[in-house]
Every structure is written in C-alpha cells, then in structure tokens.
Enzyme design. Structure first.
Site, PDB file in Angstrom:
ATOM      1  N   ASP A   4     -10.129  11.142  -5.886  1.00 23.11           N
ATOM      2  CA  ASP A   4     -11.325  11.982  -5.890  1.00 23.11           C
ATOM      3  C   ASP A   4     -11.145  13.198  -6.794  1.00 23.11           C
ATOM      4  O   ASP A   4     -11.970  14.108  -6.778  1.00 23.11           O
ATOM      5  CB  ASP A   4     -11.668  12.442  -4.471  1.00 23.11           C
ATOM      6  CG  ASP A   4     -10.591  13.333  -3.868  1.00 23.11           C
ATOM      7  OD1 ASP A   4      -9.405  13.138  -4.206  1.00 23.11           O
ATOM      8  OD2 ASP A   4     -10.920  14.222  -3.064  1.00 23.11           O
ATOM      9  N   THR A  53     -13.428   5.916   5.653  1.00 26.69           N
ATOM     10  CA  THR A  53     -12.896   6.591   6.831  1.00 26.69           C
ATOM     11  C   THR A  53     -13.775   7.790   7.179  1.00 26.69           C
ATOM     12  O   THR A  53     -14.615   8.224   6.389  1.00 26.69           O
ATOM     13  CB  THR A  53     -11.466   7.086   6.580  1.00 26.69           C
ATOM     14  OG1 THR A  53     -11.500   8.120   5.579  1.00 26.69           O
ATOM     15  CG2 THR A  53     -10.572   5.941   6.097  1.00 26.69           C
ATOM     16  N   LYS A  54     -13.557   8.358   8.360  1.00 24.71           N
ATOM     17  CA  LYS A  54     -14.357   9.515   8.773  1.00 24.71           C
ATOM     18  C   LYS A  54     -14.119  10.709   7.852  1.00 24.71           C
ATOM     19  O   LYS A  54     -15.029  11.491   7.595  1.00 24.71           O
ATOM     20  CB  LYS A  54     -14.048   9.887  10.218  1.00 24.71           C
ATOM     21  CG  LYS A  54     -12.625  10.344  10.480  1.00 24.71           C
ATOM     22  CD  LYS A  54     -12.429  10.711  11.951  1.00 24.71           C
ATOM     23  CE  LYS A  54     -11.005  11.176  12.232  1.00 24.71           C
ATOM     24  NZ  LYS A  54     -10.819  11.554  13.658  1.00 24.71           N
ATOM     25  N   GLU A 101       0.853  -1.189   0.000  1.00 27.25           N
ATOM     26  CA  GLU A 101       0.000   0.000   0.000  1.00 27.25           C
ATOM     27  C   GLU A 101       0.883   1.231   0.000  1.00 27.25           C
ATOM     28  O   GLU A 101       1.695   1.425   0.905  1.00 27.25           O
ATOM     29  CB  GLU A 101      -0.936   0.036   1.207  1.00 27.25           C
ATOM     30  CG  GLU A 101      -1.841   1.262   1.188  1.00 27.25           C
ATOM     31  CD  GLU A 101      -2.766   1.367   2.385  1.00 27.25           C
ATOM     32  OE1 GLU A 101      -3.511   2.355   2.460  1.00 27.25           O
ATOM     33  OE2 GLU A 101      -2.733   0.468   3.249  1.00 27.25           O
ATOM     34  N   GLU A 127       4.697   4.970   3.984  1.00 24.47           N
ATOM     35  CA  GLU A 127       4.223   6.314   4.310  1.00 24.47           C
ATOM     36  C   GLU A 127       5.422   7.165   4.716  1.00 24.47           C
ATOM     37  O   GLU A 127       6.402   6.651   5.256  1.00 24.47           O
ATOM     38  CB  GLU A 127       3.194   6.243   5.449  1.00 24.47           C
ATOM     39  CG  GLU A 127       2.653   7.567   5.935  1.00 24.47           C
ATOM     40  CD  GLU A 127       2.010   8.381   4.834  1.00 24.47           C
ATOM     41  OE1 GLU A 127       2.558   9.464   4.541  1.00 24.47           O
ATOM     42  OE2 GLU A 127       1.005   7.940   4.252  1.00 24.47           O
ATOM     43  N   GLU A 133     -13.348  10.459   4.611  1.00 21.28           N
ATOM     44  CA  GLU A 133     -14.049  10.168   3.371  1.00 21.28           C
ATOM     45  C   GLU A 133     -15.547  10.376   3.539  1.00 21.28           C
ATOM     46  O   GLU A 133     -16.232  10.848   2.631  1.00 21.28           O
ATOM     47  CB  GLU A 133     -13.762   8.741   2.923  1.00 21.28           C
ATOM     48  CG  GLU A 133     -14.343   8.396   1.568  1.00 21.28           C
ATOM     49  CD  GLU A 133     -13.905   7.043   1.060  1.00 21.28           C
ATOM     50  OE1 GLU A 133     -14.547   6.532   0.129  1.00 21.28           O
ATOM     51  OE2 GLU A 133     -12.912   6.503   1.590  1.00 21.28           O
ATOM     52  N   LYS A 186      -2.373  21.995  -9.705  1.00 19.33           N
ATOM     53  CA  LYS A 186      -1.849  23.054 -10.568  1.00 19.33           C
ATOM     54  C   LYS A 186      -0.995  22.452 -11.686  1.00 19.33           C
ATOM     55  O   LYS A 186      -0.189  21.555 -11.455  1.00 19.33           O
ATOM     56  CB  LYS A 186      -1.020  24.042  -9.755  1.00 19.33           C
ATOM     57  CG  LYS A 186      -1.843  24.822  -8.725  1.00 19.33           C
ATOM     58  CD  LYS A 186      -0.984  25.810  -7.966  1.00 19.33           C
ATOM     59  CE  LYS A 186      -1.821  26.583  -6.946  1.00 19.33           C
ATOM     60  NZ  LYS A 186      -0.995  27.551  -6.169  1.00 19.33           N
ATOM     61  N   ASP A 192      -1.752  12.390  -3.863  1.00 18.12           N
ATOM     62  CA  ASP A 192      -1.869  13.842  -4.013  1.00 18.12           C
ATOM     63  C   ASP A 192      -2.067  14.189  -5.484  1.00 18.12           C
ATOM     64  O   ASP A 192      -1.255  13.814  -6.332  1.00 18.12           O
ATOM     65  CB  ASP A 192      -0.601  14.515  -3.484  1.00 18.12           C
ATOM     66  CG  ASP A 192      -0.766  16.011  -3.271  1.00 18.12           C
ATOM     67  OD1 ASP A 192      -1.400  16.659  -4.126  1.00 18.12           O
ATOM     68  OD2 ASP A 192      -0.265  16.528  -2.260  1.00 18.12           O
TER      69      ASP A 192
END
Length: 258
Positions: free
Chosen positions: A201, A235-236, A90, A115, A238, A169, A165
C-alpha cells in the site's frame, strides 16, 4: 511507475494485520552450507508479546506438529505435510487471517507461512485448530534464512509477500525486504512457471519493487495460467484502510519456463 507484470491498483491496506513495530535487528546472510556471506540488516520489525491463556494452550497442542523454528537444515516438505503437493511460501503472515482463508480456498496446495511475531503465529494456530485446516505449516524466524537454507532450489510453486514493511524513511531503505538480491533468491527457489505475488500500500515502495522485479532475468510477465490463486481476502485492517483511501498495488511475476 514502471510497467510491471500484472500490476493491479485496487484499494488500500493497513500494516496492523502484519507485524507490529519494534526495534529492528541486524543479521548476516548465510549460504546453503551455513557459512556467512555478508552482513545483512533484517527487514522485519521484531517485537515480543505475551500470549493469552487460550493462545498458549492452542500453541502447546499445535506447535509440535505443524510449527518449527527457522534453522539451517533443508526442509522435507512432503514429510512434514504428509503428502506431496504444490508448495507455496507466504512471507510475513501476520495474524494469519489471509493465510487461513487462502489455505481453505486451495486445499490442494501445501501452504507454509513464515512470521517472526509469536502472538501473530499463535492467532494463526488458533484458526488452524478451530477450522481444522490441514494444509498449513508455520515457521518462526527470518524468511531470508528460510529461502537460503531451508528451501530447495526450484521447489516452490509460489511465493506470496503481502504488505512488507515499507521502511519509508530514506535512511531505512536498506532494510526493505524486496530488493534485487531477494528477487534473485526467490526466483532461484521457484519452479519454472512458478509465481511471485506481491502486494503493498506504499506507492514509492511499489515503484522500487516493480523496478527490482522487472530487472530480475528469471522473472517475466505471467502469460500462462497461474498455478495458484491471486485472490486475497480483505481483512478487517485492510477494510479500515480502504476507508481512508490508501491505494493497494499488486504485482505478479512468473518464473520463465524453458
């Protein structure tokens, strides 16, 4: 948007559960022997953050056993996990909410989370310790270095990239993680029949991802039973994004089988 293998449009998300914005960094790509190939602008936003006392205590207990910094050395996953099982990578696990839930839902797989944000990793370590999740290992650093240097070719059962991310721009598009070279690298690390699952998204980024993924010759529509689940927990963050109506696009490819 170009037609894409198993694209699903099913709601919105917020990047708050991923990484928090800060100053972007630049780096260089290395080959498997550690030699520098070409300059690369890193795709992540790195930020420092202090851990709470409880997080630091959990970190001190868990990190030596299940955590490691990214390095140039090949990873011996069976030894690290203590078993030989399907390996899923992941990229960008954020605070680890989805990571922990999916690991519990798939106890038969080894899940490796990458991460850069230490407080996010600390939250994941707390969840692992609290829920006694045995099948997660965590790496801190650049996922591209993990793919290039630590992962053996054709060794991954799956790769997940949830809400990278979008760098919206135009002048920052070069920083996007999911571009043609990354697809080629991921495909080279997947086993035949392995799966790449992406969610975003950002509509324009979704189009760019679809175009680059569809152009990768080793990836194709997934017309066989997937070796990993595609169900993500909400998730909260989302859930909040669902309330503002931002659509999620999910893209799934399989590596061609000979």
């Amino acid at each position: 948007m170009p037609e894409t293998p198993l694209m699903r449009d099913n709601g919105p998300v917020n990047h708050a559960d991923q990484d928090a914005p800060a100053v972007p960094e630049e780096g260089q790509t290395k080959d498997s022997k550690g030699s520098r190939l070409h300059p690369r602008v890193t795709s992540f936003r790195s930020r420092r953050g202090a851990l709470t006392v409880a997080q630091q205590e959990s970190w001190d207990r868990q990190w030596p056993r299940i955590g490691a910094d990214v390095s140039d050395h090949r990873l011996d996953a069976p030894s690290w996990f203590g078993r030989d099982a399907p390996l899923i990578l992941e990229i960008g696990s954020g605070t680890g909410t989805a990571t922990a839930a999916m690991a519990k839902a798939e106890p038969h797989v080894n899940l490796m989370a990458v991460e850069v944000y230490r407080p996010g990793l600390a939250q994941l370590l707390q969840q692992i310790e609290r829920d006694e999740i045995p099948n997660i290992r965590v790496l801190r650093g650049d996922a591209m270095d993990v793919l290039e240097n630590m992962i053996e070719p054709e060794s991954l059962t799956g790769v997940r990239v949830f809400f990278p991310d979008p760098w919206p721009k135009a002048r920052h598009h070069k920083r996007r993680l999911l571009q043609s070279p990354t697809f080629a690298l991921i495909a080279s690390r997947l086993k035949a029949g392995g799966v790449l699952h992406v969610a975003t998204d950002h509509a324009e980024y979704a189009e760019a991802i679809a175009e680059a993924g569809n152009a990768e010759p080793l990836l194709t529509s997934l017309d066989w039973e997937s070796p990993m689940t595609h169900e993500r927990p909400v998730t909260k963050f989302e859930d909040k994004a669902h309330q503002v109506g931002s659509a999620i696009t999910e893209l799934i490819w399989g590596k061609i089988r000979s």
